[in-house]
Scaffold this motif. Sequence first.
Motif, short mmCIF file in Angstrom:
data_model
loop_
_atom_site.label_atom_id
_atom_site.label_comp_id
_atom_site.label_asym_id
_atom_site.label_seq_id
_atom_site.Cartn_x
_atom_site.Cartn_y
_atom_site.Cartn_z
N GLU A 141 2.56 3.69 1.12
CA GLU A 141 1.75 3.96 1.96
C GLU A 141 0.13 3.62 1.31
N THR A 142 -0.63 3.12 2.16
CA THR A 142 -1.81 2.50 1.47
C THR A 142 -3.01 3.27 2.18
N MET A 143 -3.78 3.90 1.25
CA MET A 143 -5.27 4.55 2.18
C MET A 143 -6.39 4.24 1.21
N THR A 144 -7.35 4.10 1.92
CA THR A 144 -8.71 4.09 1.13
C THR A 144 -9.38 5.42 1.15
N VAL A 145 -9.58 5.93 0.16
CA VAL A 145 -10.41 7.29 -0.11
C VAL A 145 -11.63 7.23 -0.73
N SER A 153 -12.47 11.75 1.84
CA SER A 153 -12.11 11.21 3.22
C SER A 153 -11.28 10.15 3.04
N GLY A 154 -10.62 9.91 4.05
CA GLY A 154 -9.80 8.64 3.81
C GLY A 154 -9.07 8.26 5.10
N SER A 155 -8.66 6.86 5.00
CA SER A 155 -8.22 5.95 6.25
C SER A 155 -6.95 5.32 5.83
N PHE A 156 -5.93 5.12 6.54
CA PHE A 156 -4.75 4.66 6.34
C PHE A 156 -4.99 3.15 6.74
N VAL A 157 -4.37 2.21 5.99
CA VAL A 157 -4.77 0.64 6.35
C VAL A 157 -3.66 0.24 7.16
N ALA A 158 -3.95 -0.44 8.37
CA ALA A 158 -3.32 -0.95 9.19
C ALA A 158 -2.31 -1.84 8.56
N GLY A 159 -1.10 -1.59 9.24
CA GLY A 159 0.01 -2.51 8.69
C GLY A 159 0.49 -2.41 7.33
N LYS A 160 -0.05 -1.22 6.67
CA LYS A 160 0.44 -0.72 5.61
C LYS A 160 0.58 0.52 5.33
N SER A 161 1.14 1.27 6.41
CA SER A 161 0.90 2.67 6.67
C SER A 161 2.23 3.22 7.70
N THR A 162 3.09 3.89 7.04
CA THR A 162 4.14 4.51 8.12
C THR A 162 3.36 5.41 8.82
N MET A 163 2.60 6.23 8.32
CA MET A 163 2.05 7.40 9.08
C MET A 163 1.09 6.72 10.19
N TYR A 164 0.41 5.66 9.86
CA TYR A 164 -0.46 4.98 10.80
C TYR A 164 0.49 4.68 11.89
N SER A 165 1.38 3.78 11.75
CA SER A 165 2.30 3.24 12.93
C SER A 165 2.97 4.24 13.46
N TYR A 167 2.04 7.77 14.06
CA TYR A 167 1.30 8.77 14.60
C TYR A 167 0.00 8.09 15.42
N GLY A 168 -0.28 6.86 15.14
CA GLY A 168 -1.35 6.27 15.80
C GLY A 168 -2.61 6.47 15.44
N SER A 169 -2.71 7.23 14.37
CA SER A 169 -4.19 7.52 13.71
C SER A 169 -4.21 7.00 12.34
N ALA A 170 -5.43 6.39 12.15
CA ALA A 170 -5.92 5.75 10.82
C ALA A 170 -6.60 6.96 9.70
N SER A 171 -6.73 8.26 10.26
CA SER A 171 -7.36 9.12 9.68
C SER A 171 -6.27 9.90 8.82
N VAL A 172 -6.62 9.90 7.43
CA VAL A 172 -5.48 10.75 6.42
C VAL A 172 -5.53 12.27 6.67
N PRO A 173 -4.63 13.02 6.93
CA PRO A 173 -4.64 14.21 7.00
C PRO A 173 -5.32 14.99 5.97
N THR A 174 -6.05 16.12 6.37
CA THR A 174 -6.94 16.79 5.13
C THR A 174 -5.86 17.20 4.14
N GLY A 175 -4.70 17.77 4.57
CA GLY A 175 -3.72 18.26 3.68
C GLY A 175 -3.42 17.50 2.59
N TRP A 176 -3.16 16.02 3.01
CA TRP A 176 -3.04 15.01 1.86
C TRP A 176 -4.09 14.75 0.82
N LEU A 177 -5.29 15.18 1.28
CA LEU A 177 -6.51 14.89 0.29
C LEU A 177 -7.01 16.14 -0.58
N VAL A 178 -6.79 17.23 0.00
CA VAL A 178 -7.12 18.33 -0.74
C VAL A 178 -6.51 18.41 -2.33
#
Length: 228
Positions: A141-145, A153-165, A167-178
């Motif tokens: 899982e690749t994200m820019t934080v 704040s964070g965004s999943f990188v398209a093509g390198k994220s199971t979460m993005y593909s 759930y259709g959202s680039a936004s990293v859940p707040t729970g992952w970031l805390v």
Amino acid sequence: MNKIKFLLLTFVAALAFTSCQDYETYAEKKDKERDAIKAYMLSVNAKVISEDEFKANGCVTDTANHEWVLLAKSSVYMQVINKGTFYDQDILENEGRKVELDKRMKPGQTSTILCRFTETNLFTGYPTLSNNDYTAIAIPETMTVTRSTDTFSGSFVAGKSTMYSSYGSASVPTGWLVPLIYMNIGRCGTEFDEIARVKLIVPHSQGQASASQGVIPCLYEITYMEGK
């Protein structure tokens, strides 16, 4: 004709009554979520400590005693398996001493972070998504934080994220970031280094899009490693 109208009206009224009975309010859904979280914590014999206790203990949890810290602002429960342990490679090689490095993200810093994770629905107890299985093992899982003071704040990188593909959202859940304010994010350079690893109970309000919409609490086990 009047009899037919009456029967139709009776049928519609019955449907409406059934719908009202089946409808769950948001408050009722949140009650179910709290019950599911409580049931899980009981099932693992969890001992919940405060954030102040957590900080006083060096920002670690005693996993042998099933400690979890409640991060009050987000209502996320966290168990730190390893906060990320990294040593100065030059000192270790030249002097044989272990000097631990502070690899926490600094305010204003932007980093690429790689994660391995498993997501479990706490209502069913079954895993719903993971990049640890054979279908996604090649794609961490690749994200820019970005850290801004004490928030991330964070965004999943398209093509390198199971979460993005999924759930259709680039936004990293707040729970992952805390957890990141406490984690050392690095790459292993010595035989003694270990990447950050946590377990999280994430309520719907801090979760991914599907969990947020369905008021679903999720359990995560996540590793965090510095990307290149």
